[in-house]
Design an enzyme around this catalytic site. Structure first.
Site, PDB file in Angstrom:
ATOM      1  CB  ILE A   1      -3.593   2.442 -15.995  1.00  0.00           C
ATOM      2  CG1 ILE A   1      -4.747   1.430 -15.914  1.00  0.00           C
ATOM      3  CG2 ILE A   1      -3.141   2.644 -17.405  1.00  0.00           C
ATOM      4  CD1 ILE A   1      -6.007   1.863 -16.706  1.00  0.00           C
TER       5      ILE A   1
ATOM      6  CG  ASN B   1       2.767   2.538  -4.321  1.00  0.00           C
ATOM      7  OD1 ASN B   1       2.589   3.652  -3.845  1.00  0.00           O
ATOM      8  ND2 ASN B   1       2.289   2.187  -5.504  1.00  0.00           N
TER       9      ASN B   1
ATOM     10  CB  CYS C   1      -3.229   8.683  -5.785  1.00  0.00           C
ATOM     11  SG  CYS C   1      -4.738   8.440  -4.832  1.00  0.00           S
TER      12      CYS C   1
ATOM     13  CB  THR D   1     -10.384  -4.655  -8.511  1.00  0.00           C
ATOM     14  OG1 THR D   1      -9.996  -3.279  -8.537  1.00  0.00           O
ATOM     15  CG2 THR D   1     -11.805  -4.744  -8.013  1.00  0.00           C
TER      16      THR D   1
ATOM     17  CG  ASN E   1     -10.226   3.384  -4.572  1.00  0.00           C
ATOM     18  OD1 ASN E   1      -9.603   4.126  -3.797  1.00  0.00           O
ATOM     19  ND2 ASN E   1      -9.715   2.965  -5.723  1.00  0.00           N
TER      20      ASN E   1
ATOM     21  CE  LYS F   1      -3.550   2.698   0.720  1.00  0.00           C
ATOM     22  NZ  LYS F   1      -4.499   2.950  -0.381  1.00  0.00           N
TER      23      LYS F   1
ATOM     24  CB  ILE G   1      -8.603   4.480  -0.158  1.00  0.00           C
ATOM     25  CG1 ILE G   1      -9.403   3.277  -0.686  1.00  0.00           C
ATOM     26  CG2 ILE G   1      -7.980   4.177   1.197  1.00  0.00           C
ATOM     27  CD1 ILE G   1     -10.502   2.777   0.186  1.00  0.00           C
TER      28      ILE G   1
ATOM     29  CB  THR H   1      -8.167   4.100 -10.249  1.00  0.00           C
ATOM     30  OG1 THR H   1      -7.680   5.228  -9.529  1.00  0.00           O
ATOM     31  CG2 THR H   1      -8.003   2.855  -9.409  1.00  0.00           C
TER      32      THR H   1
ATOM     33  N   GLY I   1      -4.489  -3.437 -14.526  1.00  0.00           N
ATOM     34  CA  GLY I   1      -5.813  -2.918 -14.868  1.00  0.00           C
ATOM     35  C   GLY I   1      -6.792  -4.020 -15.216  1.00  0.00           C
TER      36      GLY I   1
END
Ligand SMILES: Cc1cc2nc3c(=O)[nH]c(=O)nc-3n(C[C@H](O)[C@H](O)[C@H](O)COP(=O)(O)O)c2cc1C
Length: 322
Positions: free
Chosen positions: A201, A107, A140, A276, A77, A53, A79, A203, A253
């Site tokens: 990619i 990340n 993001c 996902t 999402n 994350k 988040i 999102t 993706g």
């Protein structure tokens, strides 16, 4: 079932820079937590790698709820990069992940170049043996500062990548956004600044509205769309990056199966990340690894290298500039 890596007729090993991944199936940032969440449901050592994350210098609570909405063939999402902060990350999360036989990619997200550099340097000074490198999240869509403000500006991506490059000999991967007219100049900027690879990619900006209340379903109004709905966008973006740069590509993706993964290899990806689908089935990675091996056997392909960048375009279409 344990996937048999690198043995028999099919060899799933892939090299990226100076790192050997035992297979090309990684899990994507933000969809697998820090590994411990999924470890109850799957043997995470089967995976080629885990992208953790996004981590920032300080812990972040993330956005107000509601932060997740289901959509046809995917999810939205917002988040907002909720994370434990880099100190807890190096004290607790990295040592936990060091117990597993898989590569870890940390990340990083930040709101300034200085913060990106500080986080990377802090992780670097606490690196564990299986830390393979860094994925820089400049993409993001769900935060007001940082994220997309870097990822949609070619000069900033170049400057940031150039600043981070001297700080590590490990893999430096820049994660690109699809929310631009073309990813090509961004891929070229990363290549010129010395990145080892790009991943794409992140999102796709999206929105959903409750028609009874007239309110947006996400508290932040817009969010990031992921899942099978975005796969064709991701395949096209990877193809565009491949056509316009030589830098290795990690495809992301909407991947749910070995067939899906293969589309990304064919258009030019060397590795892929599953996102996902991990929420639907945390064991999806292992299943995709096993199925990929079978699929490659059926196709008579012995290594992932033999698949990467093998798209066939008709000569008459090439002549027309496609
Ligand atoms: C709930 C959720 C949280 C995410 N968090 C992050 C994150 O912290 N950092 C990041 O780089 N990408 C994040 N992503 C993006 C994924 O890593 C991935 O790029 C994207 O979801 C597309 O892949 P998919 O369609 O397989 O999910 C997140 C995605 C989801 C669905």
């Amino acid at each position: 079932m344990q996937p048999s890596n690198g043995t028999g007729e099919v060899n799933l090993k892939v090299n990226l820079g100076n790192v050997e991944f035992k297979n090309p199936i990684l899990v994507a940032s933000g969809t697998f937590g820090y590994g411990s969440e999924a470890a109850k449901f799957t043997d995470i050592s089967n995976l080629g790698g885990i992208v953790t994350k996004s981590v920032s210098w300080k812990p972040r609570p993330g956005n107000y709820p509601r932060r997740i909405v289901e959509t046809p063939s995917g999810m939205l999402n917002s988040i907002g990069l909720a994370n434990v902060g880099v100190h807890v990350f190096v004290d607790e999360k990295l040592p936990y992940l060091a117990e597993f036989d898989t590569k870890i990619i940390a990340n990083i997200a930040a709101s300034s170049q200085e913060e990106y550099c500080n986080v990377l340097e802090h992780i670097e000074s606490h690196a564990t043996p299986n830390l393979a490198g860094y994925e820089i999240n400049v993409s993001c869509p769900n935060v007001k500062d940082g994220g997309l403000s870097f990822g949609t500006n070619v000069d900033m991506v170049h400057e940031l990548t150039s600043a981070l490059r001297p700080l590590t000999k490990r893999l430096l991967i820049v994660k690109l956004t699809p929310n631009v007219t073309s990813v090509a100049p961004f891929a070229q900027a990363c290549e010129a600044a010395g990145a080892d690879a790009i991943s794409l990619i992140n999102t796709v900006v999206g929105m959903s509205v409750d028609v009874f209340t007239h309110k947006p379903r996400l508290a932040t109004v817009t969010g990031g769309l992921s899942g099978p709905a975005i796969r064709p966008i991701a395949v096209a973006q990877c193809y565009n990056a491949r056509k316009n740069s030589k830098i290795p590509i990690i495809g992301i993706g909407g991947i749910t199966s070995a067939m899906d993964a293969m589309e990304f290899f064919i258009v030019g990806a060397s590795l892929v990340q599953l996102g996902t689908i991990n929420f639907v089935d945390p064991d999806a990675g292992t299943k995709v690894i096993n199925d990929l091996q079978e699929l490659m056997k059926q196709k008579g392909v012995h290594s992932v290298d033999q698949l990467t960048n093998t798209l066939v375009i008709e000569e008459r279409m090439k002549a027309l500039g496609w």
